[in-house]
Design a protein around this motif. Structure first.
Motif, PDB file in Angstrom:
ATOM      1  N   ALA A 348       3.818   5.648   4.997  1.00  0.00           N
ATOM      2  CA  ALA A 348       3.979   4.217   4.791  1.00  0.00           C
ATOM      3  C   ALA A 348       4.062   3.586   4.376  1.00  0.00           C
ATOM      4  O   ALA A 348       4.114   2.263   3.586  1.00  0.00           O
ATOM      5  CB  ALA A 348       1.939   3.947   5.184  1.00  0.00           C
ATOM      6  N   ALA A 349       3.932   4.134   2.755  1.00  0.00           N
ATOM      7  CA  ALA A 349       4.905   4.114   1.464  1.00  0.00           C
ATOM      8  C   ALA A 349       6.077   3.363   1.700  1.00  0.00           C
ATOM      9  O   ALA A 349       7.046   1.794   1.017  1.00  0.00           O
ATOM     10  CB  ALA A 349       4.358   5.234   0.963  1.00  0.00           C
ATOM     11  N   PHE A 350       6.608   3.546   2.195  1.00  0.00           N
ATOM     12  CA  PHE A 350       8.431   3.536   2.157  1.00  0.00           C
ATOM     13  C   PHE A 350       8.050   2.242   3.728  1.00  0.00           C
ATOM     14  O   PHE A 350       8.947   1.306   3.149  1.00  0.00           O
ATOM     15  CB  PHE A 350       9.198   4.178   3.451  1.00  0.00           C
ATOM     16  CG  PHE A 350       9.937   4.117   4.149  1.00  0.00           C
ATOM     17  CD1 PHE A 350      11.548   3.916   3.308  1.00  0.00           C
ATOM     18  CD2 PHE A 350      10.025   3.698   5.676  1.00  0.00           C
ATOM     19  CE1 PHE A 350      12.605   3.406   4.669  1.00  0.00           C
ATOM     20  CE2 PHE A 350      11.143   2.817   6.479  1.00  0.00           C
ATOM     21  CZ  PHE A 350      12.543   3.328   6.389  1.00  0.00           C
ATOM     22  N   SER A 351       7.554   2.232   4.592  1.00  0.00           N
ATOM     23  CA  SER A 351       7.103   0.512   4.736  1.00  0.00           C
ATOM     24  C   SER A 351       6.929  -0.382   4.340  1.00  0.00           C
ATOM     25  O   SER A 351       7.875  -1.621   4.495  1.00  0.00           O
ATOM     26  CB  SER A 351       6.186   0.995   6.229  1.00  0.00           C
ATOM     27  OG  SER A 351       6.123  -0.184   7.541  1.00  0.00           O
ATOM     28  N   TRP A 352       5.998  -0.242   3.383  1.00  0.00           N
ATOM     29  CA  TRP A 352       5.877  -1.072   2.412  1.00  0.00           C
ATOM     30  C   TRP A 352       6.771  -1.729   1.659  1.00  0.00           C
ATOM     31  O   TRP A 352       7.122  -2.991   1.651  1.00  0.00           O
ATOM     32  CB  TRP A 352       4.673  -1.126   1.521  1.00  0.00           C
ATOM     33  CG  TRP A 352       4.000  -1.923   0.897  1.00  0.00           C
ATOM     34  CD1 TRP A 352       3.600  -2.092  -0.333  1.00  0.00           C
ATOM     35  CD2 TRP A 352       3.383  -3.157   1.394  1.00  0.00           C
ATOM     36  NE1 TRP A 352       3.643  -2.964  -0.790  1.00  0.00           N
ATOM     37  CE2 TRP A 352       3.404  -3.866   0.135  1.00  0.00           C
ATOM     38  CE3 TRP A 352       3.980  -4.360   3.121  1.00  0.00           C
ATOM     39  CZ2 TRP A 352       2.661  -5.528   0.029  1.00  0.00           C
ATOM     40  CZ3 TRP A 352       3.110  -5.524   2.523  1.00  0.00           C
ATOM     41  CH2 TRP A 352       2.681  -6.445   1.299  1.00  0.00           C
ATOM     42  N   PHE A 353       7.493  -0.762   0.859  1.00  0.00           N
ATOM     43  CA  PHE A 353       8.354  -1.468  -0.067  1.00  0.00           C
ATOM     44  C   PHE A 353       9.413  -1.279   0.359  1.00  0.00           C
ATOM     45  O   PHE A 353      10.249  -1.539  -0.284  1.00  0.00           O
ATOM     46  CB  PHE A 353       8.190  -0.555  -1.151  1.00  0.00           C
ATOM     47  CG  PHE A 353       6.513   0.153  -2.371  1.00  0.00           C
ATOM     48  CD1 PHE A 353       6.507  -1.417  -3.187  1.00  0.00           C
ATOM     49  CD2 PHE A 353       6.042   1.222  -1.972  1.00  0.00           C
ATOM     50  CE1 PHE A 353       5.315  -0.325  -2.957  1.00  0.00           C
ATOM     51  CE2 PHE A 353       4.642   1.576  -2.618  1.00  0.00           C
ATOM     52  CZ  PHE A 353       4.610   0.511  -3.316  1.00  0.00           C
ATOM     53  N   CYS A 354      10.029  -0.533   1.341  1.00  0.00           N
ATOM     54  CA  CYS A 354      11.312  -0.956   1.864  1.00  0.00           C
ATOM     55  C   CYS A 354      11.371  -1.876   3.246  1.00  0.00           C
ATOM     56  O   CYS A 354      12.151  -2.555   3.757  1.00  0.00           O
ATOM     57  CB  CYS A 354      12.270   0.661   2.302  1.00  0.00           C
ATOM     58  SG  CYS A 354      12.056   1.796   0.999  1.00  0.00           S
ATOM     59  N   ILE A 355      10.032  -2.330   2.782  1.00  0.00           N
ATOM     60  CA  ILE A 355      10.636  -3.016   4.665  1.00  0.00           C
ATOM     61  C   ILE A 355       9.933  -4.245   5.396  1.00  0.00           C
ATOM     62  O   ILE A 355      10.071  -5.240   4.680  1.00  0.00           O
ATOM     63  CB  ILE A 355       9.959  -2.122   6.595  1.00  0.00           C
ATOM     64  CG1 ILE A 355      10.796  -0.960   6.660  1.00  0.00           C
ATOM     65  CG2 ILE A 355      11.250  -3.418   7.517  1.00  0.00           C
ATOM     66  CD1 ILE A 355      12.556  -1.567   6.108  1.00  0.00           C
ATOM     67  N   GLU A 356       8.541  -4.344   5.222  1.00  0.00           N
ATOM     68  CA  GLU A 356       7.269  -4.948   4.988  1.00  0.00           C
ATOM     69  C   GLU A 356       7.260  -5.846   4.070  1.00  0.00           C
ATOM     70  O   GLU A 356       7.372  -7.628   4.388  1.00  0.00           O
ATOM     71  CB  GLU A 356       6.695  -4.895   5.047  1.00  0.00           C
ATOM     72  CG  GLU A 356       6.009  -3.077   6.658  1.00  0.00           C
ATOM     73  CD  GLU A 356       4.381  -3.201   6.370  1.00  0.00           C
ATOM     74  OE1 GLU A 356       3.376  -3.428   6.559  1.00  0.00           O
ATOM     75  OE2 GLU A 356       4.398  -1.515   6.140  1.00  0.00           O
ATOM     76  N   LYS A 357       7.183  -5.998   2.283  1.00  0.00           N
ATOM     77  CA  LYS A 357       7.229  -6.781   1.558  1.00  0.00           C
ATOM     78  C   LYS A 357       8.475  -7.231   1.279  1.00  0.00           C
ATOM     79  O   LYS A 357       8.589  -8.266   1.043  1.00  0.00           O
ATOM     80  CB  LYS A 357       6.986  -5.635   0.561  1.00  0.00           C
ATOM     81  CG  LYS A 357       5.822  -6.434  -0.680  1.00  0.00           C
ATOM     82  CD  LYS A 357       6.396  -5.698  -1.903  1.00  0.00           C
ATOM     83  CE  LYS A 357       5.827  -6.268  -3.425  1.00  0.00           C
ATOM     84  NZ  LYS A 357       5.251  -5.563  -4.176  1.00  0.00           N
ATOM     85  N   PRO A 358       9.243  -6.402   1.346  1.00  0.00           N
ATOM     86  CA  PRO A 358      10.980  -7.393   1.909  1.00  0.00           C
ATOM     87  C   PRO A 358      10.784  -8.380   2.542  1.00  0.00           C
ATOM     88  O   PRO A 358      11.189  -9.714   2.873  1.00  0.00           O
ATOM     89  CB  PRO A 358      12.421  -6.514   1.775  1.00  0.00           C
ATOM     90  CG  PRO A 358      11.779  -5.599   1.003  1.00  0.00           C
ATOM     91  CD  PRO A 358      10.151  -5.024   2.085  1.00  0.00           C
ATOM     92  N   GLY A 359      10.424  -7.647   3.961  1.00  0.00           N
ATOM     93  CA  GLY A 359      10.114  -9.124   4.971  1.00  0.00           C
ATOM     94  C   GLY A 359       9.665 -10.007   4.704  1.00  0.00           C
ATOM     95  O   GLY A 359       9.916 -11.062   5.786  1.00  0.00           O
ATOM     96  N   VAL A 360       8.025  -9.583   4.180  1.00  0.00           N
ATOM     97  CA  VAL A 360       7.281 -11.267   3.828  1.00  0.00           C
ATOM     98  C   VAL A 360       7.900 -11.955   2.653  1.00  0.00           C
ATOM     99  O   VAL A 360       7.967 -13.573   2.975  1.00  0.00           O
ATOM    100  CB  VAL A 360       6.134 -10.870   3.079  1.00  0.00           C
ATOM    101  CG1 VAL A 360       5.229 -11.548   2.516  1.00  0.00           C
ATOM    102  CG2 VAL A 360       5.100  -9.808   4.229  1.00  0.00           C
TER     103      VAL A 360
END
Length: 383
Positions: A348-360
């Motif tokens: 989840a940390a990987f997803s948020w910092f590396c995928i989701e947050k940059p996507g937003v």
């Protein structure tokens, strides 16, 4: 009174800005995602599940919390920028980057590692690619990967949590369509729609909607299995209650805690399905909103990063893999859940910092660029 309020048409919803740093919505969403993990943990290990209220598992209550919070925040997003293109650009940027990567993880990493089939057979099987496409676009009606988790207690299902995403997308669609039609300019639309959803939920149960649909034409049956009305209306009421709280600028207070307690008592002590459901809706809406603002103004919020989505989309496949290993090696349920939780939080940390947050962030840049181009066109400037 602000200029925006003075310019708003009579009866229109006037939405307070969402200050994520002054509430605990991120923390509550994370708690709800972990509650889903815990609920699924016992079910995947030995096919039993904690059921706090009749007809409602711990996981289902957590999902209602997601829909209420989503309605509250997404309604404000629409009111700040009531443009369907902007609205959907933001929604797509928030949902799909993480979802696509999580689906790829399930198929290309975890599925490949856990399948009982030879590698060449796994990759050549059409079900592998159908699973990836079906889940990556948010439908999640195909949960089987060839040779994966076939001997688990809850056999073959790879990511049983993703089915709620299509309902979330449906709520976005309904809200944006209502906005384009101009209905959302009258804030009473939200509570009335919630009431109609609640009535239809009870009507569908009493009228035997399930049997009627199953006896109908094939296209209707297929649509019903994609969007089960009991789930649409159940989630829809929670979502619309969130919209109602946003539209009426509800302020937190002890009265909300009292409503939540009364809702919980109604759900706990009454035997009728309709009264239990009403109690659950009241408990979730009032309880979550009250908890989100306890000490929020003083503490500034207890969690600024949003790991909840990552926990939700990674927990199930990780739990299935850890459950298979745990049962093979004789590990206890507690060990199985602890290992699953640790691995899920890491992903989840990987997803948020590396995928989701940059996507937003990228979604915001797209919206800003689009808005600038539109503004230039409106003023007659070539673009």
């Amino acid at each position: 009174m602000s200029a925006a309020a003075l310019e708003a048409p009579r009866g229109a919803a006037v939405i307070a800005p969402t200050a994520h740093g002054a509430n605990h919505f991120n923390l509550l969403r994370l708690a709800a995602a972990i509650a889903v993990l815990l609920s699924h943990g016992e079910f995947l290990y030995r096919l039993s599940m904690p059921v706090p209220f009749s007809g409602h598992s711990l996981g289902s209550l957590a999902v209602y919390c997601f829909f209420f919070i989503s309605g509250y925040l997404v309604c404000q997003s629409w009111e700040r920028e009531p443009d369907i293109g902007v609205f959907w650009a933001k929604r797509v940027a928030r949902i799909f980057p993480g979802l696509v990567v999580a689906t790829a993880f399930s198929v290309f990493v975890l599925g490949w590692a856990m399948t009982q089939l030879p590698t060449a057979q796994y990759w050549s099987d059409a079900r592998t690619w159908i699973h990836f496409l079906n889940n990556a676009v948010g439908l999640a009606v195909v949960q089987v990967l060839p040779g994966v988790f076939e001997n688990n207690p809850f056999a073959r299902s790879v990511n049983g949590s993703l089915w709620t995403i299509r309902y979330e997308l449906l709520m976005y669609l309904l809200l944006s369509m209502a906005g384009v039609a101009g209905w959302t300019r009258r804030r009473w639309v939200y509570p009335v729609a919630a009431l109609l959803m609640a009535v239809s939920w009870q009507w569908a149960r009493e009228a035997g909607w399930d049997a009627w649909v199953d006896a109908g034409p094939r296209w209707l049956t297929a649509l019903f299995h994609l969007f089960h009305w009991a789930e649409v209306s159940g989630f829809g009421v929670a979502f619309l209650l969130g919209c109602t709280f946003a539209a009426y600028r509800v302020r937190s207070g002890p009265w909300l805690l009292a409503v939540a307690v009364l809702g919980g008592a109604l759900a706990w002590f009454t035997p009728q399905a309709w009264s239990v459901q009403i109690g659950v809706w009241a408990l979730v809406a009032a309880g979550i909103f009250w908890a989100a603002h306890v000490g929020g103004g003083r503490s500034g919020g207890w969690l600024r990063e949003d790991l909840s989505y990552g926990v939700y989309i990674y927990a199930f496949p990780i739990q299935q893999a850890v459950t298979e290993i745990s049962l093979r090696r004789g590990w206890s349920l507690a060990v199985c859940i602890a290992v699953s939780l640790a691995l899920t939080l890491a992903m989840a940390a990987f997803s948020w910092f590396c995928i989701e947050k940059p996507g937003v962030r990228y979604g915001r840049r797209v919206v800003e660029h689009w808005s600038r181009r539109r503004g230039l066109r409106m003023h007659g400037t070539p673009v």
